[in-house]
Design an enzyme around this catalytic site. Structure first.
Site, PDB file in Angstrom:
ATOM      1  N   LYS A  81     -53.374 -20.510 104.750  1.00 21.96           N
ATOM      2  CA  LYS A  81     -52.008 -20.672 104.250  1.00 21.96           C
ATOM      3  C   LYS A  81     -51.278 -19.346 104.169  1.00 21.96           C
ATOM      4  CE  LYS A  81     -53.479 -24.979 102.747  1.00 21.96           C
ATOM      5  NZ  LYS A  81     -54.579 -25.555 102.000  1.00 21.96           N
ATOM      6  N   ASP A 120     -58.461 -21.122  92.276  1.00 21.87           N
ATOM      7  CA  ASP A 120     -58.197 -21.497  93.666  1.00 21.87           C
ATOM      8  C   ASP A 120     -56.784 -21.031  94.005  1.00 21.87           C
ATOM      9  OD1 ASP A 120     -57.642 -22.674  96.089  1.00 21.87           O
ATOM     10  OD2 ASP A 120     -58.066 -24.732  95.455  1.00 21.87           O
ATOM     11  N   TRP A 125     -55.476 -30.936  94.616  1.00 23.94           N
ATOM     12  CA  TRP A 125     -56.539 -29.965  94.892  1.00 23.94           C
ATOM     13  C   TRP A 125     -57.413 -29.728  93.672  1.00 23.94           C
ATOM     14  CZ3 TRP A 125     -57.861 -29.866  99.559  1.00 23.94           C
ATOM     15  CH2 TRP A 125     -56.913 -29.990 100.585  1.00 23.94           C
TER      16      TRP A 125
HETATM   17  C1  LIG Z   1     -55.542 -26.301 101.504  1.00 27.48           C
HETATM   18  C2  LIG Z   1     -56.098 -26.176 100.161  1.00 27.48           C
HETATM   19  C3  LIG Z   1     -57.465 -26.353  99.902  1.00 27.48           C
HETATM   20  C4  LIG Z   1     -58.444 -26.776 100.968  1.00 27.48           C
HETATM   21  O1  LIG Z   1     -58.677 -25.762 101.854  1.00 27.48           O
HETATM   22  P1  LIG Z   1     -59.678 -25.971 103.107  1.00 27.48           P
HETATM   23  O2  LIG Z   1     -59.773 -24.577 103.628  1.00 27.48           O
HETATM   24  O3  LIG Z   1     -59.008 -26.934 104.023  1.00 27.48           O
HETATM   25  O4  LIG Z   1     -60.959 -26.468 102.604  1.00 27.48           O
HETATM   26  C5  LIG Z   1     -57.904 -26.155  98.614  1.00 27.48           C
HETATM   27  N1  LIG Z   1     -57.071 -25.817  97.639  1.00 27.48           N
HETATM   28  C6  LIG Z   1     -55.757 -25.644  97.838  1.00 27.48           C
HETATM   29  C7  LIG Z   1     -54.875 -25.251  96.704  1.00 27.48           C
HETATM   30  C8  LIG Z   1     -55.227 -25.809  99.110  1.00 27.48           C
HETATM   31  O5  LIG Z   1     -53.913 -25.640  99.319  1.00 27.48           O
END
Ligand SMILES: *Cc1c(COP(=O)(O)O)cnc(C)c1O
Length: 359
Positions: A194, A170, A101
């Site tokens: 998540k 993030d 990521w």
């Molecule tokens: C799932 C995830 C993303 C991407 O998220 P989307 O909503 O599918 O764009 C980005 N960063 C991390 C750490 C993730 O787990």
């Protein structure tokens, strides 16, 4: 009814009470003769849901008043672009390259300015994190980007650096699982799917002084200031995800808030890492011990055949989603907020039995 323990990495299990509540009120929301997602987002019933979600987010995470909370479409992935577009804008920023990521965020940011790599986990196959005290930013750096939890690699920062630049973080896969020290952060963002709710909404929490200096020549949707000035109702917001997110936040509060979430995360992680560590090497967690994620627990078995057998037998017992990401293989148990401790216990018990039978 048949609810299984769902260890999927995302979208993922949500609190049962939230889903049941949504189901019960879905067809006829509050006696209005339509569902919430069928009505105009400019009506009071929707506005109440929207503003309550913002307020609950602020309350649970103790987000200071000088941060704006935005709900945007495009997932966390769009933020890989919007952040550098708004904040970097031709300047220099530092990124920590810690896994899949982070690397995606870096690739996108490079289109908007100079990116220095403050830490690169590549040599260790992205299974380690630096000591936060060793992370430095370059001269004039606009921000330090960190991925707090690498969902695929299974590593998680336990503490964050203290640097001369705001941290842009993030937190897609571990937001709402522990307290946030807001003094270190300029922007915290995540996709909702998540730990917060269904897919379709990203949450961006941005400090006012950073917001004030964002680029002025962006088109409307890509401009944080436009969203902030309208409480994320400049255009039609993702009403369904926000509605569900609102329910999850109420559920978090009813469980005892952020400290309760952190305790549950500890309990789940202890059970599953315990099963790994007590298996005489049958299970092997490949990541550096101090970087072990409490949200995504990765482990290997002695062979790929045993891994496939493990995943299949677990699924037959009502534990799904344990296959590791296709890019890394192995097994992965994602244990977000809504995974009951009993789910982690069931998995740990199964792991012990499986190891005993197949060692
Ligand atoms: C799932 C995830 C993303 C991407 O998220 P989307 O909503 O599918 O764009 C980005 N960063 C991390 C750490 C993730 O787990």
């Amino acid at each position: 009814m048949n609810r299984i323990f769902n260890f999927s990495a995302g979208p993922c299990t949500l609190p049962l009470s939230c889903i049941e509540e949504a189901a019960s009120e879905f067809v006829d929301y509050q006696g209005l003769g339509m569902s919430l997602i069928e009505m105009s987002h400019r009506t009071k019933p929707y506005d109440d849901v929207h503003m309550a979600a913002i307020a609950d987010m602020r309350e649970i995470l103790e987000i200071p008043e000088n941060f704006k909370i935005l709900f945007l479409g495009g997932g966390a992935t769009l933020q890989f672009t919007m952040i550098p577009m708004n904040i970097l804008n031709g300047g220099t920023a530092d990124y920590t390259a810690t896994g899949t990521w982070a690397n995606k965020a870096i690739a996108d940011a490079k289109k908007f300015g100079t990116i220095n790599i403050a830490f690169d986990g590549k040599e260790d196959k992205f299974m380690t994190l630096p000591n936060p005290a060793d992370v430095k930013v370059s001269e004039g750096s606009k921000y330090l980007h960190i991925t707090s939890n690498e969902t695929i690699g299974g590593i998680q920062w336990q503490d964050f650096p203290e640097v001369d630049a705001p941290i842009v973080c993030d937190m897609s896969s571990d937001i709402m699982s522990r307290r946030i020290d807001w003094s270190k952060f300029g922007v915290v963002y995540c996709g909702a799917q998540k730990n917060l709710g269904p897919a379709g909404c990203a949450v961006v929490i941005i400090r006012d002084d950073i917001l004030a200096e964002t680029s002025t020549d962006l088109t409307a949707y890509l401009d944080y200031k436009i969203h902030a000035s309208k409480d994320s109702m400049y255009n039609t917001p993702p009403v369904f995800p926000i509605y569900m997110l609102g329910k999850t936040l109420k559920w978090v509060k009813a469980q005892g808030g952020i400290d309760a979430m952190a305790k549950l995360a500890d309990a789940r992680a202890e059970l599953i890492y315990g099963a790994i560590d007590n298996s005489n090497g049958f299970y092997n967690c490949p990541v550096q011990e101090s970087a072990r994620s409490k949200m995504n627990i990765v482990f290997r078995l002695p062979s790929e055949e045993l891994e496939a057998q493990f995943v299949a037998e677990a699924a037959a017992l009502g534990m799904s989603g344990l296959k590791g990401h296709r890019s890394v293989g192995g097994c992965r148990a994602s244990v977000y907020n809504a995974m009951p401790v009993e789910g982690a216990k069931a998995l740990a018990d199964f792991m012990a039995e499986f190891a005993a039978k197949n060692s």
